[in-house]
Design a protein around this motif. Structure first.
Motif, short mmCIF file in Angstrom:
data_model
loop_
_atom_site.label_atom_id
_atom_site.label_comp_id
_atom_site.label_asym_id
_atom_site.label_seq_id
_atom_site.Cartn_x
_atom_site.Cartn_y
_atom_site.Cartn_z
N TYR A 192 -21.41 -43.04 -32.69
CA TYR A 192 -21.65 -42.05 -33.74
C TYR A 192 -21.64 -40.60 -33.25
CZ TYR A 192 -23.22 -45.99 -36.62
OH TYR A 192 -23.29 -47.17 -37.33
N ASN A 193 -21.84 -40.39 -31.94
CA ASN A 193 -21.87 -39.04 -31.37
C ASN A 193 -22.86 -38.13 -32.12
OD1 ASN A 193 -21.18 -36.99 -29.56
ND2 ASN A 193 -19.55 -36.22 -30.89
N LEU A 216 -28.57 -36.29 -22.31
CA LEU A 216 -28.20 -36.92 -23.58
C LEU A 216 -29.19 -36.59 -24.69
CD1 LEU A 216 -26.10 -38.81 -24.87
CD2 LEU A 216 -27.60 -40.73 -24.29
N HIS A 260 -24.79 -43.71 -29.40
CA HIS A 260 -24.24 -42.36 -29.21
C HIS A 260 -22.73 -42.43 -29.05
CE1 HIS A 260 -23.25 -38.62 -26.99
NE2 HIS A 260 -24.12 -38.11 -27.84
N SER A 261 -22.24 -43.45 -28.36
CA SER A 261 -20.80 -43.61 -28.21
C SER A 261 -20.13 -43.86 -29.56
CB SER A 261 -20.49 -44.77 -27.26
OG SER A 261 -20.93 -44.48 -25.95
N HIS A 298 -27.34 -45.41 -25.78
CA HIS A 298 -26.03 -45.06 -25.25
C HIS A 298 -24.90 -45.66 -26.10
CE1 HIS A 298 -28.66 -44.47 -21.67
NE2 HIS A 298 -27.91 -43.39 -21.57
#
Length: 225
Positions: free
Chosen positions: A81-82, A115, A78-79, A75
């Protein structure tokens, strides 16, 4: 955490949390692919390692399976680097908490629903490769456990398919393995792929692991005959 280059395209990032833990960074012409995401506290070190390699930004995260010690920093990463996150389609509902992992008492919601995407397949039904990594389904430790073979470097990133001790193959941790017999049988993938170098999450690398297969099988299948 220790960053170590293990082949032309692959680096291992290692730490200790009761036992050794590894994730892997794989470079190609596009940038970096992360295989497994470890524990939450590893996110900052993974970020630093990506910067240290100076080989481009993170492009994607590939998961061997959805246990908490393999997806913990997903998580946060992902925040930052997306990027897309992939796991085998069989594994996704277990790590999202839609199904209970075999032999577990409670549902584990280890990753936010939606996700992670299922690893895509080619027209002939094989799992699609990424950054020189070919995925193979190896169920047993978890229902959708997947390993990643870097064919050019001869390296198999095997997650929890095995553990190891002093360069010898050992079976995965019993307490966290859904179906040990199936996990042991899935280990035969090393005879098909013939990697020069095997990486496991919990243990040291094993060189030419296929040479140990017959002994490993005899030692670990005796309880299932």
């Amino acid at each position: 955490m220790k960053l170590e280059q293990i082949s032309t395209h692959i680096w291992s990032l290692k730490t200790w949390f009761l036992f050794p833990m590894r994730v892997w960074l794989v470079k190609d012409e596009e940038g970096i692919t992360l295989v497994d995401a470890g524990m939450p506290f590893m996110a900052r070190s993974i970020h630093r390692a990506i910067d240290q390699l100076n080989a481009g930004s993170l492009q994607r995260i590939l998961l061997t399976h959805g246990h908490s010690d393999h997806v913990g920093s997903v998580h946060k990463l992902h925040s930052a680097y997306n990027v897309p996150i992939y796991a085998h389609e069989i594994e996704v509902p277990y790590m999202e908490g839609q199904l209970t992992y075999p032999r577990r008492r409670k549902i584990e919601k280890n990753i936010r629903e939606g996700l992670a995407a299922a690893l895509p397949t080619t027209e002939n039904g094989h799992l699609q490769s990424f950054a020189g990594l070919q995925p193979y389904l190896t169920p047993g430790h978890s229902p959708g456990h997947t390993v990643y073979m870097h064919e050019k470097d001869g390296v198999l990133l095997a997650g929890d398919l095995f553990t190891s001790k002093r360069g010898r193959l050992k079976r995965p941790m019993s307490a966290f393995t859904a179906n040990m017999k199936e996990a042991i049988e899935s280990g035969s993938i090393i005879t098909q792929l013939q990697p020069k170098h095997l990486e496991v999450c919990h243990g040291a690398p094993v060189l030419n692991p296929a040479s140990q297969w017959e002994g490993y099988l005899a030692e670990n299948m005796k309880d299932y005959k």
